[in-house]
Design a protein around this motif. Structure first.
Motif, PDB file in Angstrom:
ATOM      1  N   ASP A 109       0.517  -1.404   0.088  1.00 57.46           N
ATOM      2  CA  ASP A 109      -0.223   0.415  -0.171  1.00 57.46           C
ATOM      3  C   ASP A 109       1.031   1.367   0.134  1.00 57.46           C
ATOM      4  O   ASP A 109       1.893   1.124   1.090  1.00 57.46           O
ATOM      5  CB  ASP A 109      -0.614   0.112   1.610  1.00 57.46           C
ATOM      6  N   ASN A 110       1.055   1.853  -1.573  1.00 61.37           N
ATOM      7  CA  ASN A 110       1.664   2.700  -1.181  1.00 61.37           C
ATOM      8  C   ASN A 110       1.185   4.521  -0.246  1.00 61.37           C
ATOM      9  O   ASN A 110       1.624   5.224  -0.406  1.00 61.37           O
ATOM     10  CB  ASN A 110       2.082   3.609  -2.922  1.00 61.37           C
ATOM     11  N   GLY A 111      -0.529   4.280   0.253  1.00 58.54           N
ATOM     12  CA  GLY A 111      -0.828   5.229   1.000  1.00 58.54           C
ATOM     13  C   GLY A 111      -0.861   4.906   2.235  1.00 58.54           C
ATOM     14  O   GLY A 111      -1.164   5.527   3.020  1.00 58.54           O
ATOM     15  N   SER A 112       0.492   4.083   2.695  1.00 60.61           N
ATOM     16  CA  SER A 112      -0.020   3.217   4.168  1.00 60.61           C
ATOM     17  C   SER A 112       0.022   4.478   5.694  1.00 60.61           C
ATOM     18  O   SER A 112      -0.643   4.710   6.633  1.00 60.61           O
ATOM     19  CB  SER A 112       0.485   2.251   4.582  1.00 60.61           C
ATOM     20  N   ASN A 113       1.013   5.420   4.832  1.00 60.09           N
ATOM     21  CA  ASN A 113       1.576   6.655   5.283  1.00 60.09           C
ATOM     22  C   ASN A 113       0.384   7.322   6.136  1.00 60.09           C
ATOM     23  O   ASN A 113       0.553   8.156   7.281  1.00 60.09           O
ATOM     24  CB  ASN A 113       2.815   7.519   5.401  1.00 60.09           C
ATOM     25  N   TYR A 114      -1.031   7.207   4.675  1.00 54.17           N
ATOM     26  CA  TYR A 114      -2.035   8.272   5.637  1.00 54.17           C
ATOM     27  C   TYR A 114      -2.957   6.901   6.485  1.00 54.17           C
ATOM     28  O   TYR A 114      -4.548   7.752   6.587  1.00 54.17           O
ATOM     29  CB  TYR A 114      -2.605   8.866   4.344  1.00 54.17           C
ATOM     30  N   ARG A 115      -2.581   6.218   6.628  1.00 54.45           N
ATOM     31  CA  ARG A 115      -4.293   5.424   7.696  1.00 54.45           C
ATOM     32  C   ARG A 115      -4.000   4.885   8.904  1.00 54.45           C
ATOM     33  O   ARG A 115      -2.326   5.126   9.630  1.00 54.45           O
ATOM     34  CB  ARG A 115      -4.126   4.243   6.369  1.00 54.45           C
ATOM     35  N   GLN A 116      -4.551   4.510   9.412  1.00 54.40           N
ATOM     36  CA  GLN A 116      -4.792   4.186  10.846  1.00 54.40           C
ATOM     37  C   GLN A 116      -5.753   2.924  10.276  1.00 54.40           C
ATOM     38  O   GLN A 116      -6.554   2.697   9.915  1.00 54.40           O
ATOM     39  CB  GLN A 116      -5.489   4.818  11.852  1.00 54.40           C
ATOM     40  N   TYR A 127      -3.923  -6.232  16.035  1.00 52.06           N
ATOM     41  CA  TYR A 127      -3.059  -4.865  16.319  1.00 52.06           C
ATOM     42  C   TYR A 127      -3.229  -3.561  15.261  1.00 52.06           C
ATOM     43  O   TYR A 127      -4.408  -3.864  14.862  1.00 52.06           O
ATOM     44  CB  TYR A 127      -1.732  -5.890  15.381  1.00 52.06           C
ATOM     45  N   ALA A 128      -2.568  -2.609  15.483  1.00 54.20           N
ATOM     46  CA  ALA A 128      -2.389  -1.661  14.968  1.00 54.20           C
ATOM     47  C   ALA A 128      -1.762  -1.026  14.845  1.00 54.20           C
ATOM     48  O   ALA A 128      -0.572  -0.591  15.019  1.00 54.20           O
ATOM     49  CB  ALA A 128      -3.923  -0.477  16.016  1.00 54.20           C
ATOM     50  N   PHE A 129      -1.196   0.305  13.667  1.00 50.88           N
ATOM     51  CA  PHE A 129      -1.040   1.004  12.977  1.00 50.88           C
ATOM     52  C   PHE A 129      -1.178   2.342  13.039  1.00 50.88           C
ATOM     53  O   PHE A 129      -2.673   2.431  12.397  1.00 50.88           O
ATOM     54  CB  PHE A 129       0.307   0.401  11.884  1.00 50.88           C
ATOM     55  N   THR A 130       0.033   3.775  12.646  1.00 47.81           N
ATOM     56  CA  THR A 130      -0.802   4.631  12.295  1.00 47.81           C
ATOM     57  C   THR A 130       0.112   4.904  11.144  1.00 47.81           C
ATOM     58  O   THR A 130       1.670   4.896  11.969  1.00 47.81           O
ATOM     59  CB  THR A 130      -0.367   5.542  13.518  1.00 47.81           C
ATOM     60  N   GLY A 131      -0.582   5.808  10.175  1.00 48.89           N
ATOM     61  CA  GLY A 131       0.168   5.796   9.388  1.00 48.89           C
ATOM     62  C   GLY A 131       1.616   7.128  10.178  1.00 48.89           C
ATOM     63  O   GLY A 131       0.774   8.748   9.953  1.00 48.89           O
ATOM     64  N   LYS A 132       2.794   7.112   9.305  1.00 50.59           N
ATOM     65  CA  LYS A 132       4.075   8.643  10.043  1.00 50.59           C
ATOM     66  C   LYS A 132       3.300  10.063   9.473  1.00 50.59           C
ATOM     67  O   LYS A 132       3.594  10.452  10.168  1.00 50.59           O
ATOM     68  CB  LYS A 132       5.014   7.687   9.238  1.00 50.59           C
ATOM     69  N   SER A 133       2.296  10.213   8.279  1.00 48.26           N
ATOM     70  CA  SER A 133       2.446  11.114   7.896  1.00 48.26           C
ATOM     71  C   SER A 133       1.546  12.289   8.588  1.00 48.26           C
ATOM     72  O   SER A 133       1.464  13.270   9.175  1.00 48.26           O
ATOM     73  CB  SER A 133       1.825  11.392   6.232  1.00 48.26           C
ATOM     74  N   LEU A 134       0.282  11.393  10.285  1.00 48.29           N
ATOM     75  CA  LEU A 134      -0.541  11.546  10.299  1.00 48.29           C
ATOM     76  C   LEU A 134       0.035  12.170  11.868  1.00 48.29           C
ATOM     77  O   LEU A 134      -0.658  13.733  12.063  1.00 48.29           O
ATOM     78  CB  LEU A 134      -1.402   9.945  11.009  1.00 48.29           C
ATOM     79  N   LYS A 135       0.940  12.597  12.400  1.00 45.80           N
ATOM     80  CA  LYS A 135       1.647  12.902  13.059  1.00 45.80           C
ATOM     81  C   LYS A 135       1.497  14.459  12.799  1.00 45.80           C
ATOM     82  O   LYS A 135       1.773  15.997  13.643  1.00 45.80           O
ATOM     83  CB  LYS A 135       2.697  12.602  13.451  1.00 45.80           C
ATOM     84  N   TYR A 136       1.779  15.002  11.608  1.00 43.82           N
ATOM     85  CA  TYR A 136       2.072  16.418  11.078  1.00 43.82           C
ATOM     86  C   TYR A 136       0.688  16.715  11.205  1.00 43.82           C
ATOM     87  O   TYR A 136       0.170  18.105  10.696  1.00 43.82           O
ATOM     88  CB  TYR A 136       2.180  16.206   9.707  1.00 43.82           C
ATOM     89  N   TRP A 137      -0.121  16.280  11.022  1.00 47.32           N
ATOM     90  CA  TRP A 137      -1.974  17.377  11.286  1.00 47.32           C
ATOM     91  C   TRP A 137      -2.645  17.147  12.277  1.00 47.32           C
ATOM     92  O   TRP A 137      -1.366  17.472  13.367  1.00 47.32           O
ATOM     93  CB  TRP A 137      -2.469  16.220  10.775  1.00 47.32           C
TER      94      TRP A 137
END
Length: 411
Positions: A109-116, A127-137
Motif C-alpha cells: 500500500d503506497n498510501g499507508s502513511n496516511y492510514r490508521q 494489532y494496529a498502526f498509525t501512518g507516519k504522516s498523520l503526526k503532521y496533522w
C-alpha cells in the motif's frame, strides 16, 4: 508544462489542508475518506466483536467498520482503504496472525502513511498502526492496545485515547454499551478537534440472531454521539419492554413493573412504541399511565391518531372522552379495537363488542375472523368455526381465518 503546474497546485492544496488539520482530500485518488476516533473490541464471554466510531465527516459507519463473527474485525480510518479488511479477512482464514494480516496489506500500500488500521482476531488478539504522516496533522494521532481491544484516532485532543481506554476497561454492560461509553468518554475529553458529524456502533456475535445484532448509525448530525446514545437506548428499551410483557405473562408483577419503568425511560421519544407501552400499563392495571402515553403520542406526532381506535376501551376515561371518537370509526378501526381487547386477554369484551357491531350491520371478513378467534381462545369451538367459516365466505383469501380453522379441524 501544464500537467506539471496542475500537479504542483494539487500538492500545495493537499499540504495546505493537512496543515489545518482537515481530512486529507483524496484529489489524486478521488476517494471519500474519514478521519476519526474509534474503539474495536472482543467480548470473549458473549463471543461478540464490536466497533464504535465517530468522525467530522458524514456516514462514518459506511466505510470504516468491518466485522466477520468467528473470524475477527477491522477498523479502517484516516484515509480509508477497505482492502485492509477485505484482504485481511482472507489472510485470517489462511491462519495468519492479525499482525500479519494487516502488515502484509500495508507492504503493498503506497498510501499507508496516511492510514490508521486496527484489527482483532477470533481470540481477541489485537494489532494496529498509525501512518507516519498523520503526526503532521493538527491534534494527536495514535493508538492504544489493551486486552481484547484497541482505541485509536487522529486530529484528537490530548486525553481522548486514554479516557476511552480507561472507560472501556472500567465500564459494565453489554459490549455495545461499553463501546458507546468509551466513545462518549473520548468525546467528553475533547474528541476530534475539528468537530464531529457522524457516529456508529456495530456489534456482531457468533450466537446472535438477527434481532440481537447491533448496527446503529447516525450519518449526519450536529450531535451524532448523543443521537447514537438515543438509538442505543431505543434498542435496549424495546428489549426491556418485551421483558416486561413476558413477566406479565409469567405472573411476575414486580419484575414487570420494574422492566416497564426502565423501558419507559429508554423509549421516551420513540412514538412508534407508545401504543405498546400504553398497552403494558393497561395490563398491569394502570389506565391513567396508559392515557398519558396516548396523549404524549398525539402531542409529539399528529399522525399518531391512527392508533386511537385500538384504545376504544378507554373511550369513557375522563381524559379520553373528547379524544376517542367511535362515531368516526370505519371497519378497520373497529377491527383494531377488537384486536387490542383480544391482545389484552379481554376476550369476552371483544366478543361482546364484535356482536354489537354486527347487530348494527358493521361487519367484515376480518371482524368475523377476530370474533371467531376470541371464541377459540374462550374454548367455544363451535362458535369459533361458525365465524371463521363466515369470514372465509366473505373473503376466501383470509389466510388468518383459514389457518385457524385448519388448526381447529386438525385436532
Amino acid at each position: 508544462m501544464k500537467n506539471h503546474i496542475t500537479l504542483l497546485l494539487i500538492t500545495l492544496l493537499i499540504s495546505t489542508l493537512s496543515s489545518y488539520g482537515q481530512n486529507l482530500p483524496s484529489l489524486l485518488t478521488e476517494r471519500n475518506i474519514n478521519s476519526t476516533f474509534s474503539i474495536l473490541a472482543y467480548d470473549e464471554n458473549a463471543k461478540e466483536w464490536g466497533i464504535a466510531v465517530a468522525t467530522n465527516n458524514i456516514y462514518v459507519g459506511n466505510s470504516t467498520i468491518y466485522i466477520q463473527p468467528e473470524l475477527g474485525a477491522f477498523t479502517v480510518i484516516a484515509e480509508t482503504e477497505p482492502r485492509y479488511a477485505l484482504e485481511g479477512f482472507e489472510k485470517l482464514k489462511e491462519g495468519k496472525s492479525i499482525e500479519q494480516a494487516i502488515t502484509e496489506v500495508k507492504e503493498n500500500d503506497n498510501g499507508s502513511n496516511y492510514r490508521q488500521i486496527s484489527g482483532i482476531d477470533a481470540n481477541g488478539k489485537v494489532y494496529a498502526f498509525t501512518g507516519k504522516s498523520l503526526k503532521y496533522w493538527n491534534g494527536n494521532a495514535s493508538e492504544l492496545l489493551g486486552e481484547n481491544y484497541v482505541v485509536m484516532g487522529n486530529q484528537l485532543a490530548d486525553d481522548v485515547l486514554s479516557e476511552m481506554s480507561k472507560t472501556y476497561e472500567n465500564s459494565k454492560g453489554t459490549l455495545a454499551q461499553r463501546l458507546l461509553k468509551s466513545l462518549v468518554a473520548g468525546q467528553n475529553a475533547g474528541g476530534q478537534i475539528s468537530g464531529k458529524q457522524s457516529a456508529a456502533v456495530v456489534v456482531k456475535g457468533t450466537n446472535n440472531e438477527w434481532y440481537n445484532q447491533i448496527d446503529l448509525r447516525v450519518d449526519n448530525s450536529k450531535k451524532p454521539i448523543e443521537e447514537l446514545q438515543t438509538l442505543m437506548d431505543y434498542h435496549y428499551g424495546r428489549i426491556r419492554l418485551n421483558q416486561a410483557l413476558y413477566a406479565i405473562r409469567e405472573g411476575n408483577s414486580k419484575r414487570a413493573k420494574q422492566k416497564l419503568t426502565e423501558a419507559e425511560s429508554m423509549l421516551d421519544g420513540w412514538t412508534g412504541m407508545y401504543s405498546k407501552i400504553a398497552g403494558a400499563n393497561v395490563i398491569i392495571g394502570n389506565d391513567d399511565a396508559a392515557v398519558q402515553w396516548i396523549k404524549k403520542g398525539l402531542g409529539e406526532n399528529p399522525n399518531w391518531v391512527v392508533n386511537l381506535p385500538a384504545f376504544y376501551f378507554l373511550h369513557n376515561h375522563p381524559e379520553m372522552k373528547s379524544v376517542i371518537q367511535p362515531d368516526s370509526f370505519n371497519t378497520k378501526d373497529w377491527a383494531s379495537a377488537i384486536g387490542m381487547l383480544s391482545n389484552l386477554g379481554r376476550e369476552l369484551e371483544a366478543i361482546e363488542l364484535a356482536k354489537e357491531l354486527m347487530n348494527k350491520n358493521i361487519d367484515s371478513s376480518y371482524l368475523s375472523y377476530l370474533l371467531g378467534r376470541s371464541y377459540f381462545y374462550e374454548k367455544e369451538q363451535d362458535n369459533a368455526v361458525t365465524y371463521l367459516e363466515k369470514a372465509l365466505k366473505m373473503d376466501k383469501d383470509n389466510i388468518e381465518a383459514q389457518s385457524l380453522l385448519d388448526r381447529i379441524r386438525s385436532k
